[in-house]
Design an enzyme around this catalytic site. Structure first.
Site, PDB file in Angstrom:
ATOM      1  N   HIS A  82      32.262  31.843  46.704  1.00 22.68           N
ATOM      2  CA  HIS A  82      33.099  32.947  46.234  1.00 22.68           C
ATOM      3  C   HIS A  82      33.010  33.024  44.715  1.00 22.68           C
ATOM      4  CE1 HIS A  82      36.432  35.797  46.139  1.00 22.68           C
ATOM      5  NE2 HIS A  82      36.791  35.170  45.032  1.00 22.68           N
ATOM      6  N   ASP A 161      48.093  38.183  52.198  1.00 21.68           N
ATOM      7  CA  ASP A 161      47.378  38.354  50.934  1.00 21.68           C
ATOM      8  C   ASP A 161      47.012  39.810  50.698  1.00 21.68           C
ATOM      9  OD1 ASP A 161      45.868  37.444  48.558  1.00 21.68           O
ATOM     10  OD2 ASP A 161      44.228  38.332  49.691  1.00 21.68           O
ATOM     11  N   ARG A 168      50.511  43.111  43.649  1.00 26.16           N
ATOM     12  CA  ARG A 168      50.258  42.489  42.339  1.00 26.16           C
ATOM     13  C   ARG A 168      49.458  43.415  41.443  1.00 26.16           C
ATOM     14  NH1 ARG A 168      47.017  37.803  44.086  1.00 26.16           N
ATOM     15  NH2 ARG A 168      46.748  37.429  41.868  1.00 26.16           N
ATOM     16  N   SER A 183      45.419  33.165  46.780  1.00 24.59           N
ATOM     17  CA  SER A 183      44.859  34.381  47.384  1.00 24.59           C
ATOM     18  C   SER A 183      43.417  34.137  47.831  1.00 24.59           C
ATOM     19  CB  SER A 183      44.931  35.515  46.350  1.00 24.59           C
ATOM     20  OG  SER A 183      44.129  36.605  46.714  1.00 24.59           O
ATOM     21  N   LYS A 187      41.977  33.067  52.087  1.00 21.62           N
ATOM     22  CA  LYS A 187      40.979  33.838  52.839  1.00 21.62           C
ATOM     23  C   LYS A 187      39.782  32.968  53.218  1.00 21.62           C
ATOM     24  CE  LYS A 187      41.445  36.902  49.564  1.00 21.62           C
ATOM     25  NZ  LYS A 187      41.469  38.050  48.631  1.00 21.62           N
TER      26      LYS A 187
HETATM   27  N1  URA Z   1      40.543  37.922  43.980  1.00 20.67           N
HETATM   28  C1  URA Z   1      41.346  37.695  45.021  1.00 20.67           C
HETATM   29  O1  URA Z   1      40.927  37.676  46.160  1.00 20.67           O
HETATM   30  N2  URA Z   1      42.649  37.483  44.769  1.00 20.67           N
HETATM   31  C2  URA Z   1      43.160  37.479  43.529  1.00 20.67           C
HETATM   32  O2  URA Z   1      44.333  37.257  43.382  1.00 20.67           O
HETATM   33  C3  URA Z   1      42.311  37.738  42.452  1.00 20.67           C
HETATM   34  C4  URA Z   1      40.989  37.946  42.707  1.00 20.67           C
END
Ligand code: URA
Length: 422
Positions: A82, A161, A168, A183, A187
């Protein structure tokens, strides 16, 4: 529980109990905690932070808001990557087929872009016929046969999320390390990968503007991985200049294909290989050198199979923009284009979206004609602006104003790999 008690506990600098965290995230997902209440809690967390145990519990509660995937035995170790996002960051495109060519399986569940950082799915959707949405059965089958899948995340993964991130985004609470870390990690843990490599970007084009903040985000995410039994390594990498020469959807696909065929910009190759090494180490594959595999072009057939499995035709020409303008150097010196300026220019040209529901242009973006860190002379063509909407060019040029730095320093790209956190 009272939502107000949870908010005031964090507002006053206290720590949230496990029960409070479980309750508030479950109730928010159900719709029993209002958006304005969750906004207040997110702001209290941004201002007062969370300790490691709170962050681990918060992440678990986000995972528990939805389902977790398990692909069963697909015959290869699963490992994912990621990136926290940057300008010209197309690394997932060559990386997933490369790591698959080396013997692991990569389940990349990705998102679309918002703002100046491009989304992996937007890039791949510039390939005619390519389909982002797969069923879980299709993902599992493709992991076993091809070894790499890049597709849309499912709505059932960490739904808390999805709701919270949208909130957010409009309440000034994105830039909280506990909230970003939980967050991203919720995932990835829910996705069921066996190992995870994080590319934490630092610099003008990234969320994290300083090395200290980037290191703290990386450490927080690695610790969450450890707490959940997910082997995680983070690289901290430069995002002060764009990565490679292309920023924009089809332009980045074309550059990725060059890399998969054994060519492409040195920085894209360097980062792809560095991330592949860490992923293979986590997968327990130590007898293959990803640098050799990439340079030999052996990952390219995996790319073709990956694109074809999702309906795309890898042999068809990519879309090109109808309008192209060249920008030239106004002085001589070392060219170090600012990542944010280039990202905003590409976005304004049509490569990115301002609102979730906007469409993106496949051919739009910025193509650098010289590498960051190179020596240029007055009048040297620096970059091309690509768009289907020529009216957008003025806005792109304004974004680049002051961002096309040409200085009298030594000629070289800033160091790319800044730190490794395990
Ligand atoms: N990417 C995400 O998946 N979540 C965040 O809070 C910031 C970047």
């Amino acid at each position: 529980f009272s939502t107000v008690d949870v908010i005031t506990a964090k507002r006053d600098g206290g720590r949230l109990t496990d029960e409070q965290i479980d309750w508030v995230l479950a109730a928010y997902t159900r719709g029993d905690v209002a958006d304005e209440q969750m906004s207040a809690l997110a702001m209290a967390i941004l201002l007062n932070g969370m300790d490691a145990a709170e962050i681990a519990r918060w992440t678990q509660a986000m995972i528990d808001s939805g389902e977790t995937l398990a692909f069963g035995d697909i015959g290869r170790p699963l490992v994912d990557k990621h990136s926290t996002g940057g300008v010209g960051d197309k690394i997932t495109l060559p990386l997933a087929p490369l790591v698959a060519a080396c013997g692991a399986a990569v389940p990349q569940l990705s998102g679309r872009g918002l703002g100046h950082t491009g989304g992996t799915l937007d890039k791949l959707e510039s390939i005619p016929g390519w389909r982002a949405s797969l069923t879980l059965e299709e993902i599992a089958a493709q992991l076993a046969s091809v070894g790499a899948v890049i597709c849309a995340t499912t709505p059932t993964l960490a739904p808390a999320d999805r709701k919270l991130y949208a909130l957010r985004d409009v309440t000034g609470t994105v830039e909280s390390i506990p909230l970003i870390a939980s967050s991203i990690m919720s995932k990835k843990i829910a996705e069921g990968t066996g190992g995870l490599v994080l590319d934490v970007k630092v610099g003008s084009g990234a969320f994290m503007k300083t090395l200290d903040r980037a290191r703290e985000l990386a450490r927080t995410m690695v610790d969450i991985g450890d707490a959940h039994g997910l082997a995680t390594t983070a690289l901290v990498t430069d995002m002060s200049v764009p990565l490679g020469r292309a920023a924009g959807n089809a332009l980045e696909v074309a550059e990725s294909v060059e890399v998969l065929r054994g060519g492409g910009p040195a920085d894209v190759v360097e980062l792809t290989v560095a991330l592949a090494r860490e992923m293979l180490a986590l997968a327990g594959i130590t007898d293959v050198d990803p640098a050799h595999v990439l340079a030999s072009g052996a990952a390219y057939p995996v790319w073709e199979a990956m694109i074809a499995a999702q309906g795309g035709d890898p042999s068809v020409a990519l879309p090109v923009a109808s309008h192209v303008e060249t920008v030239t150097a106004e002085r001589s010196g070392t060219f170090t284009p600012d990542a944010l300026a280039v990202g905003v220019a590409a976005w304004r040209l049509g490569a990115g979206r301002a609102r979730k529901e906007d469409a993106v242009q496949a051919g739009a973006g910025v193509l650098l004609l010289v590498d960051p860190g190179a020596e240029v002379r007055v009048g040297t063509p620096l970059l091309e602006l690509h768009t289907d909407t020529p009216d957008a060019v003025a806005g792109a040029r304004a974004a680049l104003d002051g961002g096309l730095r040409i200085t009298d320093g030594p000629a070289e790209r800033p160091a790319l790999l800044l730190d490794t956190i395990r």
